[in-house]
Design a protein around this motif. Structure first.
Motif, PDB file in Angstrom:
ATOM      1  N   GLY A   1       0.817  -1.216   0.000  1.00 33.17           N
ATOM      2  CA  GLY A   1       0.000   0.000   0.000  1.00 33.17           C
ATOM      3  C   GLY A   1       0.850   1.265   0.000  1.00 33.17           C
ATOM      4  O   GLY A   1       0.609   2.199  -0.770  1.00 33.17           O
ATOM      5  N   VAL A   2       1.870   1.286   0.861  1.00 32.49           N
ATOM      6  CA  VAL A   2       2.763   2.451   0.911  1.00 32.49           C
ATOM      7  C   VAL A   2       3.552   2.561  -0.388  1.00 32.49           C
ATOM      8  O   VAL A   2       3.758   3.665  -0.908  1.00 32.49           O
ATOM      9  CB  VAL A   2       3.694   2.396   2.146  1.00 32.49           C
ATOM     10  CG1 VAL A   2       4.711   3.526   2.118  1.00 32.49           C
ATOM     11  CG2 VAL A   2       2.878   2.443   3.435  1.00 32.49           C
ATOM     12  N   LYS A   3       3.960   1.432  -0.939  1.00 33.64           N
ATOM     13  CA  LYS A   3       4.657   1.447  -2.227  1.00 33.64           C
ATOM     14  C   LYS A   3       3.782   2.095  -3.294  1.00 33.64           C
ATOM     15  O   LYS A   3       4.236   2.943  -4.057  1.00 33.64           O
ATOM     16  CB  LYS A   3       5.033   0.025  -2.649  1.00 33.64           C
ATOM     17  CG  LYS A   3       5.720  -0.051  -4.016  1.00 33.64           C
ATOM     18  CD  LYS A   3       5.922  -1.486  -4.465  1.00 33.64           C
ATOM     19  CE  LYS A   3       6.626  -1.606  -5.795  1.00 33.64           C
ATOM     20  NZ  LYS A   3       6.088  -0.790  -6.872  1.00 33.64           N
ATOM     21  N   PHE A   4       2.515   1.710  -3.340  1.00 34.79           N
ATOM     22  CA  PHE A   4       1.586   2.298  -4.303  1.00 34.79           C
ATOM     23  C   PHE A   4       1.498   3.814  -4.108  1.00 34.79           C
ATOM     24  O   PHE A   4       1.556   4.583  -5.066  1.00 34.79           O
ATOM     25  CB  PHE A   4       0.198   1.664  -4.182  1.00 34.79           C
ATOM     26  CG  PHE A   4      -0.826   2.311  -5.062  1.00 34.79           C
ATOM     27  CD1 PHE A   4      -0.954   1.919  -6.385  1.00 34.79           C
ATOM     28  CD2 PHE A   4      -1.649   3.321  -4.584  1.00 34.79           C
ATOM     29  CE1 PHE A   4      -1.889   2.521  -7.215  1.00 34.79           C
ATOM     30  CE2 PHE A   4      -2.583   3.939  -5.407  1.00 34.79           C
ATOM     31  CZ  PHE A   4      -2.701   3.536  -6.729  1.00 34.79           C
ATOM     32  N   LEU A   5       1.354   4.229  -2.854  1.00 33.12           N
ATOM     33  CA  LEU A   5       1.265   5.665  -2.568  1.00 33.12           C
ATOM     34  C   LEU A   5       2.521   6.384  -3.038  1.00 33.12           C
ATOM     35  O   LEU A   5       2.448   7.390  -3.755  1.00 33.12           O
ATOM     36  CB  LEU A   5       1.041   5.904  -1.075  1.00 33.12           C
ATOM     37  CG  LEU A   5      -0.290   5.415  -0.503  1.00 33.12           C
ATOM     38  CD1 LEU A   5      -0.316   5.631   1.005  1.00 33.12           C
ATOM     39  CD2 LEU A   5      -1.460   6.112  -1.171  1.00 33.12           C
ATOM     40  N   HIS A   6       3.683   5.876  -2.636  1.00 33.83           N
ATOM     41  CA  HIS A   6       4.947   6.531  -2.994  1.00 33.83           C
ATOM     42  C   HIS A   6       5.182   6.502  -4.499  1.00 33.83           C
ATOM     43  O   HIS A   6       5.682   7.482  -5.059  1.00 33.83           O
ATOM     44  CB  HIS A   6       6.102   5.899  -2.234  1.00 33.83           C
ATOM     45  CG  HIS A   6       6.104   6.223  -0.770  1.00 33.83           C
ATOM     46  ND1 HIS A   6       7.116   5.833   0.072  1.00 33.83           N
ATOM     47  CD2 HIS A   6       5.221   6.894   0.008  1.00 33.83           C
ATOM     48  CE1 HIS A   6       6.851   6.249   1.296  1.00 33.83           C
ATOM     49  NE2 HIS A   6       5.702   6.889   1.288  1.00 33.83           N
ATOM     50  N   ASP A   7       4.814   5.409  -5.157  1.00 35.40           N
ATOM     51  CA  ASP A   7       4.946   5.345  -6.621  1.00 35.40           C
ATOM     52  C   ASP A   7       4.097   6.414  -7.298  1.00 35.40           C
ATOM     53  O   ASP A   7       4.395   6.861  -8.407  1.00 35.40           O
ATOM     54  CB  ASP A   7       4.541   3.971  -7.154  1.00 35.40           C
ATOM     55  CG  ASP A   7       5.576   2.891  -6.871  1.00 35.40           C
ATOM     56  OD1 ASP A   7       6.708   3.220  -6.429  1.00 35.40           O
ATOM     57  OD2 ASP A   7       5.244   1.700  -7.089  1.00 35.40           O
ATOM     58  N   ASN A   8       3.017   6.814  -6.622  1.00 36.20           N
ATOM     59  CA  ASN A   8       2.123   7.839  -7.151  1.00 36.20           C
ATOM     60  C   ASN A   8       2.342   9.200  -6.493  1.00 36.20           C
ATOM     61  O   ASN A   8       1.464  10.069  -6.536  1.00 36.20           O
ATOM     62  CB  ASN A   8       0.669   7.380  -7.015  1.00 36.20           C
ATOM     63  CG  ASN A   8       0.344   6.284  -7.996  1.00 36.20           C
ATOM     64  OD1 ASN A   8       0.113   6.543  -9.161  1.00 36.20           O
ATOM     65  ND2 ASN A   8       0.393   5.030  -7.535  1.00 36.20           N
ATOM     66  N   LYS A   9       3.529   9.345  -5.863  1.00 34.21           N
ATOM     67  CA  LYS A   9       3.968  10.606  -5.257  1.00 34.21           C
ATOM     68  C   LYS A   9       3.014  11.116  -4.171  1.00 34.21           C
ATOM     69  O   LYS A   9       2.755  12.300  -4.054  1.00 34.21           O
ATOM     70  CB  LYS A   9       4.195  11.664  -6.328  1.00 34.21           C
ATOM     71  CG  LYS A   9       5.297  11.289  -7.298  1.00 34.21           C
ATOM     72  CD  LYS A   9       5.590  12.414  -8.253  1.00 34.21           C
ATOM     73  CE  LYS A   9       6.793  12.039  -9.116  1.00 34.21           C
ATOM     74  NZ  LYS A   9       7.210  13.139  -9.955  1.00 34.21           N
ATOM     75  N   ILE A  10       2.528  10.169  -3.373  1.00 29.51           N
ATOM     76  CA  ILE A  10       1.671  10.497  -2.237  1.00 29.51           C
ATOM     77  C   ILE A  10       2.394  10.055  -0.968  1.00 29.51           C
ATOM     78  O   ILE A  10       2.893   8.935  -0.890  1.00 29.51           O
ATOM     79  CB  ILE A  10       0.310   9.775  -2.328  1.00 29.51           C
ATOM     80  CG1 ILE A  10      -0.430  10.177  -3.602  1.00 29.51           C
ATOM     81  CG2 ILE A  10      -0.540  10.042  -1.082  1.00 29.51           C
ATOM     82  CD1 ILE A  10      -1.621   9.302  -3.935  1.00 29.51           C
TER      83      ILE A  10
ATOM     84  N   GLU B   1      15.649   2.391  -4.082  1.00 25.97           N
ATOM     85  CA  GLU B   1      14.976   1.089  -4.144  1.00 25.97           C
ATOM     86  C   GLU B   1      13.600   1.131  -3.498  1.00 25.97           C
ATOM     87  O   GLU B   1      12.733   0.345  -3.832  1.00 25.97           O
ATOM     88  CB  GLU B   1      15.797   0.028  -3.415  1.00 25.97           C
ATOM     89  CG  GLU B   1      17.007  -0.463  -4.126  1.00 25.97           C
ATOM     90  CD  GLU B   1      17.646  -1.562  -3.299  1.00 25.97           C
ATOM     91  OE1 GLU B   1      18.280  -1.250  -2.268  1.00 25.97           O
ATOM     92  OE2 GLU B   1      17.477  -2.732  -3.680  1.00 25.97           O
ATOM     93  N   GLY B   2      13.427   2.009  -2.532  1.00 28.12           N
ATOM     94  CA  GLY B   2      12.153   2.167  -1.849  1.00 28.12           C
ATOM     95  C   GLY B   2      11.641   0.880  -1.234  1.00 28.12           C
ATOM     96  O   GLY B   2      12.362   0.163  -0.542  1.00 28.12           O
ATOM     97  N   ALA B   3      10.384   0.564  -1.536  1.00 27.27           N
ATOM     98  CA  ALA B   3       9.714  -0.588  -0.945  1.00 27.27           C
ATOM     99  C   ALA B   3      10.389  -1.909  -1.283  1.00 27.27           C
ATOM    100  O   ALA B   3      10.324  -2.854  -0.503  1.00 27.27           O
ATOM    101  CB  ALA B   3       8.259  -0.628  -1.391  1.00 27.27           C
ATOM    102  N   HIS B   4      11.062  -1.972  -2.420  1.00 26.54           N
ATOM    103  CA  HIS B   4      11.716  -3.232  -2.806  1.00 26.54           C
ATOM    104  C   HIS B   4      12.769  -3.646  -1.781  1.00 26.54           C
ATOM    105  O   HIS B   4      12.940  -4.833  -1.513  1.00 26.54           O
ATOM    106  CB  HIS B   4      12.326  -3.120  -4.200  1.00 26.54           C
ATOM    107  CG  HIS B   4      11.285  -3.023  -5.268  1.00 26.54           C
ATOM    108  ND1 HIS B   4      10.528  -4.092  -5.669  1.00 26.54           N
ATOM    109  CD2 HIS B   4      10.838  -1.955  -5.978  1.00 26.54           C
ATOM    110  CE1 HIS B   4       9.673  -3.703  -6.593  1.00 26.54           C
ATOM    111  NE2 HIS B   4       9.838  -2.405  -6.804  1.00 26.54           N
ATOM    112  N   ALA B   5      13.464  -2.681  -1.195  1.00 27.37           N
ATOM    113  CA  ALA B   5      14.460  -2.995  -0.167  1.00 27.37           C
ATOM    114  C   ALA B   5      13.792  -3.632   1.056  1.00 27.37           C
ATOM    115  O   ALA B   5      14.380  -4.491   1.716  1.00 27.37           O
ATOM    116  CB  ALA B   5      15.226  -1.735   0.232  1.00 27.37           C
ATOM    117  N   ILE B   6      12.572  -3.217   1.343  1.00 26.88           N
ATOM    118  CA  ILE B   6      11.830  -3.770   2.476  1.00 26.88           C
ATOM    119  C   ILE B   6      11.287  -5.153   2.125  1.00 26.88           C
ATOM    120  O   ILE B   6      11.399  -6.096   2.900  1.00 26.88           O
ATOM    121  CB  ILE B   6      10.685  -2.819   2.884  1.00 26.88           C
ATOM    122  CG1 ILE B   6      11.266  -1.471   3.335  1.00 26.88           C
ATOM    123  CG2 ILE B   6       9.815  -3.441   3.977  1.00 26.88           C
ATOM    124  CD1 ILE B   6      10.260  -0.369   3.442  1.00 26.88           C
TER     125      ILE B   6
END
Length: 163
Positions: free
Chosen positions: A12-21, A148-153
C-alpha cells in the motif's frame, strides 16, 4: 497473519509513494480490513501529493507515537516518515506494545528522539532486522529510504521466515 498484514501495508505504501503520495499518518487506526481480510490504508486527511523520491516537506504532522524523529528535530523531512511509521506498526503487531510510549506527548517525543527501541533477546533475527531497519533514526539510512524504496523492504528475511 502479522507478516501478511505487514506485506500488504508495504504494498500500500509502495503504491502511494509510486504515485507521489506521502500518507504522513500511518497507524493501526488508519488501516482497516476489507471484507476479504486485506488491510487497506485509509484517512488521507494530512497526506500530501506530488512528493517524489528525495523531495522534502516541512509541515510537522502525524500521530505522536508513530512520528519519525526528524519530524521533531529537522526543518524538513522526506517520505521515509511513512517507513518509520510502518516500523512502529510492525513493532506493535509483534510485541504488542509501542516502541516509544509515555505519559504525555513531550515524553513520547523525547523517547522517539533519544531512546532506542527495546528488542527482547527472544526476538527472532529476521524480526529484529526489519525493525532495526525501519526504526533507524537516520532517515537517509532507514530501510525504504533509498531509490529502491519498498523493494528494499520486501526483500528482507522477515517476509520469508514465519514469526
Amino acid at each position: 497473519m502479522r507478516i501478511f498484514y505487514a506485506a500488504c501495508i508495504v504494498l500500500g505504501v509502495k503504491f502511494l509513494h509510486d504515485n507521489k503520495i506521502v500518507h504522513r499518518d500511518l497507524k493501526p487506526e488508519n488501516i482497516l480490513l476489507d471484507k476479504r481480510g486485506y488491510p487497506r490504508i485509509t484517512d488521507y486527511g494530512i497526506s500530501t501529493t506530488g512528493i517524489g523520491f528525495g523531495q522534502r516537506m516541512c509541515n510537522q504532522c502525524g500521530t505522536r507515537p508513530y512520528m519519525a524523529p526528524e519530524l521533531f528535530t529537522e526543518p524538513y523531512y522526506t517520505r521515509s516518515v511513512d517507513w518509520w511509521a510502518l516500523g512502529v506498526i510492525i513493532y506493535e503487531m509483534i510485541l504488542r506494545e509501542l516502541p516509544f510510549d509515555g505519559d504525555n506527548g513531550d515524553e513520547i517525543r523525547m523517547k522517539i528522539i533519544r531512546k532506542r527501541p527495546k528488542y527482547p533477546l527472544t526476538l527472532p533475527a529476521n524480526v529484529r532486522d526489519i525493525l532495526q531497519g525501519l526504526l533507524n533514526k537516520n532517515p537517509a539510512l532507514r530501510l525504504g529510504s533509498t531509490v529502491e524504496g519498498a523493494h528494499a523492504i520486501m526483500e528482507r528475511p522477515f517476509f520469508f521466515v514465519s514469526v
